[in-house]
Motif scaffolding. Structure first.
Motif, PDB file in Angstrom:
ATOM      1  N   PHE A  32       0.910  -1.200  -0.025  1.00 35.13           N
ATOM      2  CA  PHE A  32       0.092  -0.044  -0.015  1.00 35.13           C
ATOM      3  C   PHE A  32       0.833   1.168   0.032  1.00 35.13           C
ATOM      4  O   PHE A  32       0.383   2.241  -0.533  1.00 35.13           O
ATOM      5  CB  PHE A  32      -1.059  -0.028   1.106  1.00 35.13           C
ATOM      6  N   ILE A  33       1.875   1.243   0.769  1.00 34.63           N
ATOM      7  CA  ILE A  33       2.888   2.366   0.616  1.00 34.63           C
ATOM      8  C   ILE A  33       3.614   2.684  -0.541  1.00 34.63           C
ATOM      9  O   ILE A  33       3.593   3.931  -0.956  1.00 34.63           O
ATOM     10  CB  ILE A  33       3.958   2.264   1.813  1.00 34.63           C
ATOM     11  N   LEU A  34       3.765   1.785  -1.117  1.00 37.00           N
ATOM     12  CA  LEU A  34       4.470   1.730  -2.738  1.00 37.00           C
ATOM     13  C   LEU A  34       3.454   2.376  -3.613  1.00 37.00           C
ATOM     14  O   LEU A  34       4.012   3.002  -4.515  1.00 37.00           O
ATOM     15  CB  LEU A  34       5.002   0.378  -2.858  1.00 37.00           C
ATOM     16  N   ILE A  35       2.340   1.774  -3.574  1.00 37.31           N
ATOM     17  CA  ILE A  35       1.417   2.314  -4.504  1.00 37.31           C
ATOM     18  C   ILE A  35       0.901   3.736  -4.135  1.00 37.31           C
ATOM     19  O   ILE A  35       0.669   4.471  -5.183  1.00 37.31           O
ATOM     20  CB  ILE A  35      -0.179   1.487  -4.285  1.00 37.31           C
ATOM     21  N   ILE A  36       0.758   4.153  -2.932  1.00 36.82           N
ATOM     22  CA  ILE A  36       0.454   5.540  -2.774  1.00 36.82           C
ATOM     23  C   ILE A  36       1.741   6.397  -3.067  1.00 36.82           C
ATOM     24  O   ILE A  36       1.524   7.468  -3.718  1.00 36.82           O
ATOM     25  CB  ILE A  36       0.054   5.780  -1.281  1.00 36.82           C
ATOM     26  N   PHE A  37       2.799   5.900  -2.768  1.00 35.80           N
ATOM     27  CA  PHE A  37       4.216   6.756  -3.180  1.00 35.80           C
ATOM     28  C   PHE A  37       4.217   6.778  -4.714  1.00 35.80           C
ATOM     29  O   PHE A  37       4.265   8.170  -5.219  1.00 35.80           O
ATOM     30  CB  PHE A  37       5.225   6.339  -2.764  1.00 35.80           C
ATOM     31  N   ALA A  38       3.934   5.895  -5.457  1.00 32.55           N
ATOM     32  CA  ALA A  38       3.924   5.819  -6.966  1.00 32.55           C
ATOM     33  C   ALA A  38       2.978   6.676  -7.492  1.00 32.55           C
ATOM     34  O   ALA A  38       3.120   7.487  -8.405  1.00 32.55           O
ATOM     35  CB  ALA A  38       3.773   4.528  -7.534  1.00 32.55           C
ATOM     36  N   SER A  39       1.690   6.689  -6.835  1.00 31.15           N
ATOM     37  CA  SER A  39       0.593   7.418  -7.398  1.00 31.15           C
ATOM     38  C   SER A  39       1.047   8.937  -7.155  1.00 31.15           C
ATOM     39  O   SER A  39       0.562   9.972  -7.921  1.00 31.15           O
ATOM     40  CB  SER A  39      -0.882   7.274  -6.645  1.00 31.15           C
ATOM     41  N   LEU A  40       1.588   9.343  -5.843  1.00 34.76           N
ATOM     42  CA  LEU A  40       1.943  10.614  -5.726  1.00 34.76           C
ATOM     43  C   LEU A  40       2.948  11.112  -6.476  1.00 34.76           C
ATOM     44  O   LEU A  40       2.612  12.308  -7.057  1.00 34.76           O
ATOM     45  CB  LEU A  40       2.402  10.790  -4.185  1.00 34.76           C
ATOM     46  N   VAL A  41       3.810  10.371  -6.765  1.00 33.68           N
ATOM     47  CA  VAL A  41       4.956  10.795  -7.798  1.00 33.68           C
ATOM     48  C   VAL A  41       4.225  11.143  -9.103  1.00 33.68           C
ATOM     49  O   VAL A  41       4.659  12.149  -9.814  1.00 33.68           O
ATOM     50  CB  VAL A  41       6.035   9.749  -7.720  1.00 33.68           C
ATOM     51  N   TYR A  42       3.648  10.130  -9.475  1.00 35.33           N
ATOM     52  CA  TYR A  42       2.833  10.385 -10.910  1.00 35.33           C
ATOM     53  C   TYR A  42       1.819  11.693 -11.171  1.00 35.33           C
ATOM     54  O   TYR A  42       2.207  12.407 -11.989  1.00 35.33           O
ATOM     55  CB  TYR A  42       2.038   9.049 -11.118  1.00 35.33           C
ATOM     56  N   TRP A  43       1.270  11.884  -9.790  1.00 33.46           N
ATOM     57  CA  TRP A  43       0.558  13.150  -9.916  1.00 33.46           C
ATOM     58  C   TRP A  43       1.198  14.522  -9.846  1.00 33.46           C
ATOM     59  O   TRP A  43       1.121  15.465 -10.459  1.00 33.46           O
ATOM     60  CB  TRP A  43      -0.588  13.090  -8.546  1.00 33.46           C
ATOM     61  N   MET A  44       2.433  14.322  -9.081  1.00 29.68           N
ATOM     62  CA  MET A  44       3.334  15.592  -9.126  1.00 29.68           C
ATOM     63  C   MET A  44       3.941  15.889 -10.404  1.00 29.68           C
ATOM     64  O   MET A  44       4.044  17.012 -10.892  1.00 29.68           O
ATOM     65  CB  MET A  44       4.489  15.311  -8.070  1.00 29.68           C
ATOM     66  N   ILE A  45       4.119  14.769 -11.412  1.00 26.11           N
ATOM     67  CA  ILE A  45       4.777  14.917 -12.448  1.00 26.11           C
ATOM     68  C   ILE A  45       3.620  15.405 -13.660  1.00 26.11           C
ATOM     69  O   ILE A  45       4.008  16.403 -14.198  1.00 26.11           O
ATOM     70  CB  ILE A  45       5.198  13.641 -13.014  1.00 26.11           C
TER      71      ILE A  45
END
Length: 61
Positions: A32-45
């Motif tokens: 869950f932490i990895l999914i949330i982190f990847a989603s956050l990075v994607y959204w910031m990009i």
């Protein structure tokens, strides 16, 4: 089929699902932490792209 059948069936399904979690240990939390982190990075990009496009077009940033 009554509402009780539906509710108790759902409860039994969730109970069976939760029995799987203890043997997995901390793995679900890490996933869950990895999914949330990847989603956050994607959204910031994506936000960076939107801001750059808005600057080029002279619209609201």
């Amino acid at each position: 089929m009554t509402w009780n059948d539906l509710v108790y069936g759902l409860g039994d399904l969730l109970e069976a699902t939760f029995e799987i979690l203890p043997p997995l240990g901390n793995i679900p939390n890490i996933i869950f932490i990895l999914i949330i982190f990847a989603s956050l990075v994607y959204w910031m990009i994506e936000l960076g792209k939107y801001k750059k496009k808005a600057k080029q077009e002279g619209s609201i940033e």
